[in-house]
Enzyme design. Structure first.
Site: not given
Length: 332
Positions: A159, A99, A135, A17
């Site tokens: 998410t 994302e 994401k 992460d």
């Protein structure tokens, strides 16, 4: 004796992460996930200045000489996330999560369009879509976007997930995986109750365990990737989750700690859970979301936080682009 990290990898796919590739090289995760805050942090590191500058120069070239720095920076941040993703995929053997703009979280069509643009950038670099997870925030609109993308063969990572209603909607949409935020759930309960929680009493741990058991009991293919950890105690309690995405600091702590790591989440044990099946339509989703104060608060806060991080990244890129332009003018 094996470290906790080595033992965890026997039960669970470990995901980094972070946007820091040096950490990935050290801890050798299978996958990696990033978000706007992590990309901003990485963009500020001198080690990655060449990546940032290269993306900005290309964005300026694509936009034309007359485009102002702010407009170029707004376009460049999307390419920057992909640029980091491409570098990450040179290190990890699996996938990278990239994302969609958090400011599109309540717009299904724009989310789908941006996902297509991200995949197109990766494919133009010779990277197959199977190595990419798009994401998306776990709003109803985001989940519906992911449902369509999955039907097109584009895999998604949902998410900012805090409630069972979000998890069930994602599973029914057949998304590839979800990222329930363990630590942020803990933060909310500590603030709300004034209590501290450890081990199996941690509300974030309990939430992910409930979701995992629900998925396994009812045979959903969607995988669970616990995220946003505050301590290794949370990680130990979720050993056996399909995936866990862990920050470098906690990866280092796991790697430095010896002892026996017990598998806590298990698909066979999950089948005997007392979970009751729920069918989620939009009205049910919205009702459950309104009734779940924690999920309501944290989803809103998370989208606002990622949106702010994007705005800060755009400002950083505009400033950097101005510096590059000034340097090129002096050298001309």
């Amino acid at each position: 004796m094996a470290t906790l990290l080595e033992q965890l990898k026997q039960y669970t796919t470990v995901v980094a992460d972070t946007g820091d590739m040096q950490s990935m090289e050290k801890f050798k995760p299978t996958d990696s996930t990033t978000n706007p805050s992590l990309i901003t942090a990485a963009a500020n590191m001198p080690a990655y200045s060449q990546i940032v500058d290269g993306v900005l120069k290309q964005a300026k070239k694509d936009a034309g000489a007359s485009a102002d720095d702010k407009a170029v920076a707004a376009a460049a941040f999307k390419s920057l996330a992909v640029a980091f993703g491409k570098k990450i995929l040179e290190i990890v053997p699996g996938r990278v999560s990239t994302e969609v703009d958090a400011r599109l979280s309540y717009d299904t069509e724009k989310t789908i369009s941006e996902a297509h643009a991200i995949i197109k950038q990766y494919e133009s670099a010779g990277i197959k879509k199977e190595r990419i997870l798009i994401k998306i925030a776990s709003t109803w609109e985001g989940i519906k976007a992911a449902e369509q993308l999955e039907q097109e063969g584009i895999h998604c990572n949902l998410t900012l997930l805090f409630g069972l209603h979000q998890a069930i909607a994602c599973a029914e949409a057949k998304v590839t995986l979800i990222s329930p935020f363990v630590g942020r759930i803990l933060d909310w309960y500590k603030k709300d109750t004034g209590k501290d929680y450890v081990g199996a009493d941690d509300p974030g741990v309990q939430s992910v365990t409930k979701i995992y058991d629900y998925y396994k009991k009812f045979g959903y293919k969607t995988q669970v990737m616990g995220a946003s950890f505050r301590n290794i105690g949370e990680i130990k309690e979720l050993a056996g989750s399909d995936l866990l995405t862990i920050a470098p600091k906690l990866l280092a702590e796991l790697d430095a700690t010896e002892g026996t790591l017990e598998r806590k989440l298990d698909p066979e044990k999950a089948k005997s859970s007392d979970a009751v099946k729920i069918s989620i339509d939009k009205a049910t989703f919205e009702k459950m979301h309104a009734e779940d104060r924690m999920a309501h608060d944290k989803l809103k806060e998370g989208i606002e936080g990622f949106s702010k991080a994007l705005e800060e990244l755009e400002q950083l890129l505009a400033k950097r682009l101005s510096e590059i332009s000034a340097k090129e003018t002096v050298n001309a």
